[in-house]
Design a protein around this motif. Structure first.
Motif, mmCIF file in Angstrom:
data_model
loop_
_atom_site.group_PDB
_atom_site.id
_atom_site.type_symbol
_atom_site.label_atom_id
_atom_site.label_comp_id
_atom_site.label_asym_id
_atom_site.label_seq_id
_atom_site.Cartn_x
_atom_site.Cartn_y
_atom_site.Cartn_z
ATOM 1 N N GLU A 16 -6.959 -3.518 -14.516
ATOM 2 C CA GLU A 16 -5.571 -3.045 -13.676
ATOM 3 C C GLU A 16 -4.522 -3.183 -15.321
ATOM 4 N N GLY A 45 5.012 -3.653 -11.884
ATOM 5 C CA GLY A 45 3.929 -3.649 -10.645
ATOM 6 C C GLY A 45 2.993 -3.487 -11.596
ATOM 7 N N ARG A 55 -5.034 2.429 -7.813
ATOM 8 C CA ARG A 55 -3.316 1.168 -6.722
ATOM 9 C C ARG A 55 -1.904 1.377 -7.372
ATOM 10 N N ILE A 56 -0.804 1.733 -7.531
ATOM 11 C CA ILE A 56 0.236 1.196 -7.937
ATOM 12 C C ILE A 56 0.637 0.580 -6.743
ATOM 13 N N GLU A 57 0.646 -0.555 -7.209
ATOM 14 C CA GLU A 57 1.836 -1.560 -6.344
ATOM 15 C C GLU A 57 2.697 -2.395 -7.071
ATOM 16 N N GLY A 58 4.202 -2.864 -6.118
ATOM 17 C CA GLY A 58 4.600 -3.474 -7.047
ATOM 18 C C GLY A 58 6.279 -4.018 -6.938
ATOM 19 N N ASN A 59 7.378 -3.776 -6.875
ATOM 20 C CA ASN A 59 8.699 -4.391 -6.213
ATOM 21 C C ASN A 59 9.798 -3.554 -7.157
ATOM 22 N N PRO A 82 8.921 -3.892 -1.769
ATOM 23 C CA PRO A 82 7.996 -3.986 -1.990
ATOM 24 C C PRO A 82 7.399 -2.827 -1.628
ATOM 25 N N PHE A 83 5.987 -2.409 -2.538
ATOM 26 C CA PHE A 83 5.813 -0.518 -2.189
ATOM 27 C C PHE A 83 4.259 -0.653 -2.812
ATOM 28 N N ALA A 84 3.511 -0.244 -2.441
ATOM 29 C CA ALA A 84 2.206 -0.049 -2.914
ATOM 30 C C ALA A 84 2.049 1.159 -2.416
ATOM 31 N N GLU A 85 0.785 2.427 -3.322
ATOM 32 C CA GLU A 85 0.933 3.820 -2.798
ATOM 33 C C GLU A 85 -0.496 3.822 -3.691
ATOM 34 N N GLU A 86 -1.286 4.921 -2.976
ATOM 35 C CA GLU A 86 -2.979 5.325 -4.101
ATOM 36 C C GLU A 86 -2.430 6.920 -4.435
#
Length: 169
Positions: A16, A45, A55-59, A82-86
């Protein structure tokens, strides 16, 4: 603008990398009619190579200025989303697994950030839960002053009964 270069982790499954962006409201654009971004938009993130996708996740942190639906006063609130996307390079996988598709080594999350902020906005904007709104007679802001107007409204279908009650007094 908000582009993540994943070439560093592209060949290393399970690795990561952190990312961080500061954007201006102009970079995001207009939100919805009665809301606008004020001040910087901060996005932080991590991007993870899962082997099948990234996988992209963050705030997202930002200030949102809105107009209250009851009193029409402008107010500001800090948004923390918050978010999380692939994301994948494989178009077929993107379609079957409901993922975002990208080319090369750059993932642009600018549209994602904008969509997250817009979708997080409430359907009704209130400066406070106990906002009193405006006087229906004179239009005064009832949070600031008590105008003294008679705001008792009678259903027009029952107005004739009200007249009868007044005649019998």
């Amino acid at each position: 603008m908000m582009k993540i270069n994943v070439s560093e982790i592209a060949e290393r499954i399970g690795h990561e990398m952190a990312f961080s962006f500061d954007a201006k409201p102009e970079d995001i654009g207009q939100l919805i009619d009665d809301c606008e971004l004020t001040g910087p938009i901060m996005v932080k993130g991590t991007a993870v190579n899962t082997g099948m996708c990234f996988r992209i996740e963050g705030n997202i942190t930002c200030l949102v200025a809105c107009i209250c639906d009851r009193c029409l006063e402008r107010y500001q609130v800090e948004g923390n989303y918050p978010f999380a996307e692939e994301f994948t390079r494989d178009e077929n996988l993107a379609k079957t697994e409901d993922m975002n598709c990208f080319d090369g080594d750059i993932i642009d999350i600018g549209d994602l950030v904008r969509d997250i902020i817009i979708s997080a906005q409430p359907t009704k904007h209130l400066c406070s839960e106990d906002c009193k709104g405006l006087c229906s007679v004179c239009g005064a802001n009832l949070n600031k002053t008590e105008c003294g107007c008679n705001r008792e409204t009678i259903d027009p279908r029952l107005a004739a009964l009200q007249e009868l009650l007044q005649k019998n007094r």
